[in-house]
Design a protein around this motif. Structure first.
Motif, PDB file in Angstrom:
ATOM      1  N   GLY A 156      -6.622   3.512  -7.373  1.00  0.00           N
ATOM      2  CA  GLY A 156      -6.510   4.861  -5.392  1.00  0.00           C
ATOM      3  C   GLY A 156      -7.842   4.558  -4.733  1.00  0.00           C
ATOM      4  N   THR A 157      -7.922   5.053  -3.450  1.00  0.00           N
ATOM      5  CA  THR A 157      -9.196   5.041  -2.871  1.00  0.00           C
ATOM      6  C   THR A 157      -8.762   6.310  -2.687  1.00  0.00           C
ATOM      7  N   GLN A 158      -9.815   6.962  -1.845  1.00  0.00           N
ATOM      8  CA  GLN A 158      -9.426   9.008  -1.392  1.00  0.00           C
ATOM      9  C   GLN A 158      -9.481   8.127   0.083  1.00  0.00           C
ATOM     10  N   ARG A 168       0.626   5.983  -0.619  1.00  0.00           N
ATOM     11  CA  ARG A 168      -1.015   7.016  -0.263  1.00  0.00           C
ATOM     12  C   ARG A 168       0.318   8.029  -0.737  1.00  0.00           C
ATOM     13  N   GLN A 169      -0.351   8.860  -2.179  1.00  0.00           N
ATOM     14  CA  GLN A 169       0.238  10.369  -2.631  1.00  0.00           C
ATOM     15  C   GLN A 169      -1.310  11.153  -1.878  1.00  0.00           C
ATOM     16  N   TRP A 182       0.335  -1.382   0.101  1.00  0.00           N
ATOM     17  CA  TRP A 182       0.196  -0.251   0.196  1.00  0.00           C
ATOM     18  C   TRP A 182       0.817   1.322   0.413  1.00  0.00           C
ATOM     19  N   TRP A 217      -0.210  -2.075 -10.081  1.00  0.00           N
ATOM     20  CA  TRP A 217      -1.398  -0.725  -9.610  1.00  0.00           C
ATOM     21  C   TRP A 217      -2.647  -0.837  -9.721  1.00  0.00           C
ATOM     22  N   ARG A 277       4.247   9.859  -3.875  1.00  0.00           N
ATOM     23  CA  ARG A 277       3.614   9.019  -3.031  1.00  0.00           C
ATOM     24  C   ARG A 277       5.205   7.983  -2.282  1.00  0.00           C
ATOM     25  N   VAL A 296      -4.444   9.913  -1.695  1.00  0.00           N
ATOM     26  CA  VAL A 296      -5.142   8.690  -2.002  1.00  0.00           C
ATOM     27  C   VAL A 296      -4.453   7.339  -1.642  1.00  0.00           C
ATOM     28  N   TYR A 297      -4.847   6.420  -0.997  1.00  0.00           N
ATOM     29  CA  TYR A 297      -4.135   5.117  -1.096  1.00  0.00           C
ATOM     30  C   TYR A 297      -4.471   4.144  -2.224  1.00  0.00           C
ATOM     31  N   TYR A 298      -2.952   3.401  -2.563  1.00  0.00           N
ATOM     32  CA  TYR A 298      -3.274   2.970  -4.040  1.00  0.00           C
ATOM     33  C   TYR A 298      -2.547   1.892  -3.361  1.00  0.00           C
TER      34      TYR A 298
END
Length: 123
Positions: free
Chosen positions: A116-118, A37-38, A35, A113, A44, A92-94
């Motif tokens: 992403g989810t916020q 995040r950005q 996981w 990849w 990121r 945003v998590y990837y």
């Protein structure tokens, strides 16, 4: 491998979220999962990873003690449980998949990849 992240949302500081990533395609069990995040205007960054070989887990110092990564090979999913969330966790998590099981804190170790989810943490 196709990855679909979900579970993000708006949460108050101190709250919890469980992110999930569903994988389809090639053999999920043969991939280490991570996981990242950005946040807006930032690069990121690594959050957590779990190896394919022995389920060893690694977490970034910024979330250590607050984040737990786990995988379910039978369901082709990897989750990230985040507790005691802080406004600085907003990003945003990837999720990502790597054929390697080393240096999983590096973005370039990953082959696939998700979108992403916020996650937004309000103070």
């Amino acid at each position: 491998v196709q990855l679909q992240a979900s579970g993000g949302g708006l949460v108050q500081a101190g709250g919890s979220l469980r992110l999930s990533c569903a994988a389809s395609g090639r053999t999920f069990s043969m991939y280490s999962m991570g996981w990242f995040r950005q946040a807006p205007g930032k690069e990121r960054e690594f959050v957590a990873a779990i190896t394919w070989s022995d389920d060893s887990t690694y977490t970034a110092d910024s979330v250590k003690g607050r984040a737990t990564i786990a995988r379910d090979n039978a369901k082709n999913t990897v989750s990230l449980q985040m507790n005691s969330l802080k406004p600085e966790d907003t990003a945003v998590y990837y999720c990502a998949a790597a054929s390697s099981d080393s240096r999983l804190y590096r973005l370039d170790q990953y082959d696939y990849w998700g979108q992403g989810t916020q996650v937004t943490v309000s103070s």
